[in-house]
Scaffold this motif. Structure first.
Motif, PDB file in Angstrom:
ATOM      1  N   THR A  28       0.848  -1.194   0.000  1.00 21.47           N
ATOM      2  CA  THR A  28       0.000   0.000   0.000  1.00 21.47           C
ATOM      3  C   THR A  28       0.880   1.239   0.000  1.00 21.47           C
ATOM      4  O   THR A  28       1.836   1.323   0.770  1.00 21.47           O
ATOM      5  N   TYR A  29       0.551   2.173  -0.881  1.00 19.35           N
ATOM      6  CA  TYR A  29       1.279   3.429  -0.986  1.00 19.35           C
ATOM      7  C   TYR A  29       0.308   4.575  -0.815  1.00 19.35           C
ATOM      8  O   TYR A  29      -0.856   4.476  -1.213  1.00 19.35           O
ATOM      9  N   GLU A  30       0.790   5.660  -0.236  1.00 17.48           N
ATOM     10  CA  GLU A  30      -0.038   6.857  -0.130  1.00 17.48           C
ATOM     11  C   GLU A  30       0.303   7.777  -1.301  1.00 17.48           C
ATOM     12  O   GLU A  30       1.469   8.070  -1.554  1.00 17.48           O
ATOM     13  N   ALA A  31      -0.705   8.176  -2.017  1.00 16.08           N
ATOM     14  CA  ALA A  31      -0.554   9.112  -3.130  1.00 16.08           C
ATOM     15  C   ALA A  31      -1.466  10.301  -2.852  1.00 16.08           C
ATOM     16  O   ALA A  31      -2.351  10.232  -1.996  1.00 16.08           O
ATOM     17  N   TYR A  32      -1.236  11.369  -3.563  1.00 13.69           N
ATOM     18  CA  TYR A  32      -2.106  12.536  -3.451  1.00 13.69           C
ATOM     19  C   TYR A  32      -2.763  12.780  -4.792  1.00 13.69           C
ATOM     20  O   TYR A  32      -2.113  12.698  -5.832  1.00 13.69           O
TER      21      TYR A  32
END
Length: 95
Positions: A28-32
């Motif tokens: 899981t990666y956090e993106a904007y």
């Protein structure tokens, strides 16, 4: 990482929101992402043809699911009346 100034003009029409995404590796990666504010959305506005082509091209480069690429390809678009801008934009990602 590029930082966006929330006091710029775009902030009136867009909201920068964190989004959790799952990579091909299963992590899981956090993106904007930019989300249009309700007053800035119109069903009558269409993207320019070069922008649609850009989305489809980038989706292929990232090997997104073919079903999603097909949906992008079928999205309505309109010709850009500014031919110089269109040529400039297409040149950036057509190789």
């Amino acid at each position: 990482m590029r930082v966006f100034n929330p006091n710029q003009d775009w902030a009136e029409h867009l909201e920068l929101v964190p989004l959790n995404c799952t990579g091909a590796d299963g992590k899981t990666y956090e993106a904007y992402v930019f989300i249009s504010r309700p007053h800035a959305v119109s069903n009558y506005l269409l993207p320019y043809d070069w922008y649609q082509e850009k989305l489809v091209t980038f989706a292929r480069w990232q090997q997104l699911p073919e079903e999603y690429i097909n949906q992008l390809s079928q999205m309505e678009s309109k010709p850009d009346p500014d031919e110089k801008r269109r040529a400039r934009r297409l040149k950036k990602f057509r190789k």
